[in-house]
Design a protein around this motif. Structure first.
Motif, short mmCIF file in Angstrom:
data_model
loop_
_atom_site.label_atom_id
_atom_site.label_comp_id
_atom_site.label_asym_id
_atom_site.label_seq_id
_atom_site.Cartn_x
_atom_site.Cartn_y
_atom_site.Cartn_z
N GLU A 37 -40.24 89.55 -52.00
CA GLU A 37 -40.75 88.52 -51.09
C GLU A 37 -41.48 87.49 -51.93
N SER A 88 -42.56 95.25 -47.89
CA SER A 88 -43.25 94.50 -48.94
C SER A 88 -43.16 95.18 -50.29
N THR A 91 -44.53 100.98 -52.74
CA THR A 91 -44.23 102.29 -53.31
C THR A 91 -44.76 103.39 -52.38
N GLU A 163 -50.03 88.88 -58.69
CA GLU A 163 -49.24 89.22 -59.87
C GLU A 163 -49.04 87.98 -60.74
N TYR A 180 -46.70 96.09 -64.59
CA TYR A 180 -46.30 95.82 -63.21
C TYR A 180 -44.90 96.37 -62.95
N ASP A 181 -44.47 96.27 -61.68
CA ASP A 181 -43.15 96.81 -61.30
C ASP A 181 -42.03 96.15 -62.11
N GLU A 207 -41.13 105.35 -58.95
CA GLU A 207 -41.66 104.78 -57.71
C GLU A 207 -40.61 104.37 -56.68
N1 ARG Z 1 -44.80 98.55 -55.64
C1 ARG Z 1 -46.18 98.19 -55.83
C2 ARG Z 1 -47.07 98.94 -54.88
O1 ARG Z 1 -46.62 99.43 -53.91
C3 ARG Z 1 -46.41 96.70 -55.72
C4 ARG Z 1 -45.95 96.06 -54.46
C5 ARG Z 1 -46.49 94.68 -54.27
N2 ARG Z 1 -45.86 94.05 -53.17
C6 ARG Z 1 -46.11 92.77 -52.78
N3 ARG Z 1 -45.41 92.29 -51.82
N4 ARG Z 1 -47.04 92.07 -53.38
O2 ARG Z 1 -48.25 99.04 -55.10
#
Ligand code: ARG
Length: 250
Positions: A37, A88, A91, A163, A180-181, A207
């Motif tokens: 997103e 979103s 995880t 981020e 980060y991811d 994850e």
């Molecule tokens: N996957 C990570 C979590 O769940 C980061 C997700 C962030 N998502 C976002 N839409 N900003 O913590």
């Protein structure tokens, strides 16, 4: 009361029933997490989750409303009924799963490290980077923060609200690395990070990402999981494969 009456009551309370009555699916998401997103140049929210949300609303026969929601309040927003679902890139963690339910995972990711080009060759792993002279950044309240605190006991850690702010800090040289991811890092490397940063792309964590709903709603979860399986396994239509190609493969 009969078992049948209990089922009817459960259905009346189901978020799915409320969505159908309202004629609108309301989705909480925090834009900024590419490619799931994010905002395009015109400020519209686009991405992998957005395309899934559109298809979901279409299959339900309702309209779609995206509700941009700050990450630190996103679970509270769901639990207090501000939206029907969180889509979103979240995880599944055991702690989050105590408060909310997750549909089956739609993607699996892991944390990776982006670092300054100067460190190339010198730093090959998280262990090499875990020294007091290094600063590692990540986003507040995400699994990246959990991983950073787990893997870095000696390095200095700084967290950012977004981020993008964390990544800029490495780009402008104020920090040495970011955790980060992986999909976000891959996209960052193909754009702003190109020729400037190094990606240590071996995942530090496992994850599964999934959509989240309120607890106690088997009817909604059942719909979501069957929807997801159809999108993923129906190779005739190939919805999921198309999306994967569109957003996750450069
Ligand atoms: N996957 C990570 C979590 O769940 C980061 C997700 C962030 N998502 C976002 N839409 N900003 O913590």
């Amino acid at each position: 009361s009969s078992v049948f009456a209990d089922d009817i009551n459960l259905w009346k309370k189901s978020t799915l029933n409320k969505i159908l009555e309202r004629g609108e699916l309301q989705v909480c998401m925090e834009p900024g997490y590419m490619p799931f997103e994010m905002k395009d140049k015109k400020g519209r929210i686009i991405g992998y989750d957005v395309d899934f949300a559109k298809k979901m609303a279409k299959d339900m026969g309702v309209k779609l409303k995206l509700l941009p929601t700050a990450w630190d309040g996103i679970i509270a927003a769901l639990v207090t009924g501000k939206c029907d679902i969180i889509m979103s890139g979240m995880t599944i963690t055991q702690q989050r799963n105590l408060k909310i339910n997750f549909a089956d995972p739609y993607v699996v990711v892991g944390q990776t490290i982006m670092m300054k080009k100067e460190l190339e060759g010198k730093i090959k792993s998280a262990k090499d980077l875990d020294k007091p002279e290094y600063t590692v950044v990540t986003k507040l309240g995400v699994t990246g923060e959990v991983a950073t605190r787990k893997f870095f006991k000696n390095a200095k850690i700084i967290t950012f609200e977004t981020e993008a702010d964390a990544a800029s800090e490495v780009l402008n040289g104020k920090a040495d690395a970011m955790v980060y991811d992986q999909p976000y890092n891959v996209l960052f490397m193909s754009d702003k990070g190109k020729g400037k940063l190094i990606h240590l792309d071996k995942p530090l964590t496992y994850e599964p990402l999934a959509w989240a709903v309120r607890k106690g709603d088997p009817d909604f979860l059942n719909w979501l999981n069957n929807f997801l399986r159809q999108m993923q396994e129906d190779k005739v239509v190939g919805f999921s494969d198309e999306l994967y190609k569109k957003w996750l493969v450069d």
